[in-house]
Write a protein that holds these residues in place. Structure first.
Motif, PDB file in Angstrom:
ATOM      1  N   LYS A 138       1.077   3.721  -2.601  1.00  0.00           N
ATOM      2  CA  LYS A 138       0.811   5.981  -2.993  1.00  0.00           C
ATOM      3  C   LYS A 138       1.641   6.570  -3.162  1.00  0.00           C
ATOM      4  O   LYS A 138       1.364   7.584  -3.947  1.00  0.00           O
ATOM      5  CB  LYS A 138       0.707   5.675  -1.099  1.00  0.00           C
ATOM      6  N   GLU A 194       0.568  -1.672  -0.438  1.00  0.00           N
ATOM      7  CA  GLU A 194       0.264   0.301  -0.038  1.00  0.00           C
ATOM      8  C   GLU A 194       0.899   1.224  -0.693  1.00  0.00           C
ATOM      9  O   GLU A 194       0.348   2.752  -0.678  1.00  0.00           O
ATOM     10  CB  GLU A 194      -0.863  -0.107   0.851  1.00  0.00           C
ATOM     11  N   GLU A 195       1.387   1.352   0.690  1.00  0.00           N
ATOM     12  CA  GLU A 195       2.704   2.366   0.610  1.00  0.00           C
ATOM     13  C   GLU A 195       3.628   2.560  -0.894  1.00  0.00           C
ATOM     14  O   GLU A 195       3.546   3.459  -1.227  1.00  0.00           O
ATOM     15  CB  GLU A 195       4.113   2.687   1.822  1.00  0.00           C
ATOM     16  N   GLU A 218       1.257   5.610  -7.306  1.00  0.00           N
ATOM     17  CA  GLU A 218       0.161   6.879  -7.425  1.00  0.00           C
ATOM     18  C   GLU A 218       0.765   8.769  -7.578  1.00  0.00           C
ATOM     19  O   GLU A 218      -0.055   9.015  -8.486  1.00  0.00           O
ATOM     20  CB  GLU A 218      -0.878   6.239  -6.813  1.00  0.00           C
ATOM     21  N   SER A 219       0.970   8.986  -7.128  1.00  0.00           N
ATOM     22  CA  SER A 219       1.681   9.773  -6.228  1.00  0.00           C
ATOM     23  C   SER A 219       2.594  10.980  -7.285  1.00  0.00           C
ATOM     24  O   SER A 219       2.525  11.739  -8.172  1.00  0.00           O
ATOM     25  CB  SER A 219       2.245  10.812  -4.959  1.00  0.00           C
TER      26      SER A 219
END
Length: 116
Positions: free
Chosen positions: A91, A87-88, A94-95
């Protein structure tokens, strides 16, 4: 205490093999004996035992003693650890992709302005 990186290495190493993933999926339905875990596979009992040891080292399963039986049980905490790491990373990417998209849109707008 095992370092976070070492724990992740052990978890992902254990998850790398399809037989071990299948065993974990089976254990997700409830406890099972070694024989029950071995049943769907065309491999020797020693090979199954080696796979189970990899899963145990990664702390993905535990074995309890119940008279002569040693049922295996799925341990969810290591899966949550791996899921948290994934998940990290999601993120972060995605950023990065959002920033790239913004940059491409700004270039597109600047290109349109120059053409006018």
């Amino acid at each position: 205490m095992v370092k976070y990186e070492e724990q992740l290495d052990a978890i992902f190493t254990a998850l790398a093999h399809p037989a071990r993933r299948a065993m974990l999926a089976q254990l997700g339905k409830g406890e099972a004996t070694v024989g029950e875990l071995a049943q769907p596979f065309d491999m020797s009992l020693p090979a199954i035992t080696k796979h189970l040891k990899v899963l145990e080292r990664a702390k993905l399963i535990s074995r309890s003693k119940n008279a002569q039986w040693r049922p295996c049980r799925l341990e969810e905490a290591p899966l949550r650890t791996a899921s948290g790491w994934i998940e990290e990373q999601r993120k972060v990417w995605e950023s990065r992709l959002d920033r790239l998209e913004d940059y491409l849109h700004s270039m597109e707008k600047n290109g349109e302005r120059k053409k006018r």
